[in-house]
Scaffold this active site. Sequence first.
Site, PDB file in Angstrom:
ATOM      1  CD  GLU A  53      -2.209  -6.514   4.872  1.00  0.00           C
ATOM      2  OE1 GLU A  53      -2.615  -5.449   5.225  1.00  0.00           O
ATOM      3  OE2 GLU A  53      -1.786  -6.641   3.999  1.00  0.00           O
ATOM      4  CG  HIS A  57      -4.173  -3.595   2.282  1.00  0.00           C
ATOM      5  ND1 HIS A  57      -3.310  -3.232   3.380  1.00  0.00           N
ATOM      6  CD2 HIS A  57      -4.754  -2.706   1.873  1.00  0.00           C
ATOM      7  CE1 HIS A  57      -3.216  -1.840   3.355  1.00  0.00           C
ATOM      8  NE2 HIS A  57      -4.264  -1.456   2.637  1.00  0.00           N
ATOM      9  CB  CYS A  95      -0.868  -0.014   1.210  1.00  0.00           C
ATOM     10  SG  CYS A  95      -2.311   1.025   1.182  1.00  0.00           S
TER      11      CYS A  95
END
Length: 193
Positions: A177, A175, A77
């Site tokens: 994750e 992202h 990001c």
Amino acid sequence: MKLSIVNYGAGNIKSIQFAFQRLGHKAVLTDKPEEIINSDKVLFPGVGEASSAMLKLKQSGLDVLIPTLKQPVLGICLGMQLMCKHSEEGDTAGLGIFDVNVKRFSNKVKVPQMGWNTISNLKSELFKDIKEKEYMYLVHSYYAEACAESIAITDYELPYASALENDNFFGVQFHPEKSSKAGEQLLKNFLKL
């Protein structure tokens, strides 16, 4: 395997640590140059505003350290955006690892882009076993322009670089994750680089 997360006070750390924990690895949050240099892999996350994040990097000397790293480095990001040449956000000079500028989406679209969008034109070992048009989770108002170092493209108002690669440096705008199975696969691939 020694995993370091660059600590410069720029958000989303816990979710990244948990994602690697699920893969059986401990990612250590650190701002100590020795620890970062001696890691097998380095994660450079970021949530927030470019100029204040860059200021924090400069205060700790990490702005000088990061571009010299030799192991695989993954910017996530804002981390990816700071690895670019320049960002329109706060008129910020970046680390110059990627030869591309970061611009703001126009007001013709909803800003920030928030939610799931597809990635395509996948190149790189980072995307092994991830299919074209896979969905990833994004939250951002600024984007890196499509360029020679693009290894994934996403379309929102225009096609932009949702992932970049230059030597041992990788960046993703999304992202991983928070991107379900595909994001987890990307992190597994990063661990194998």
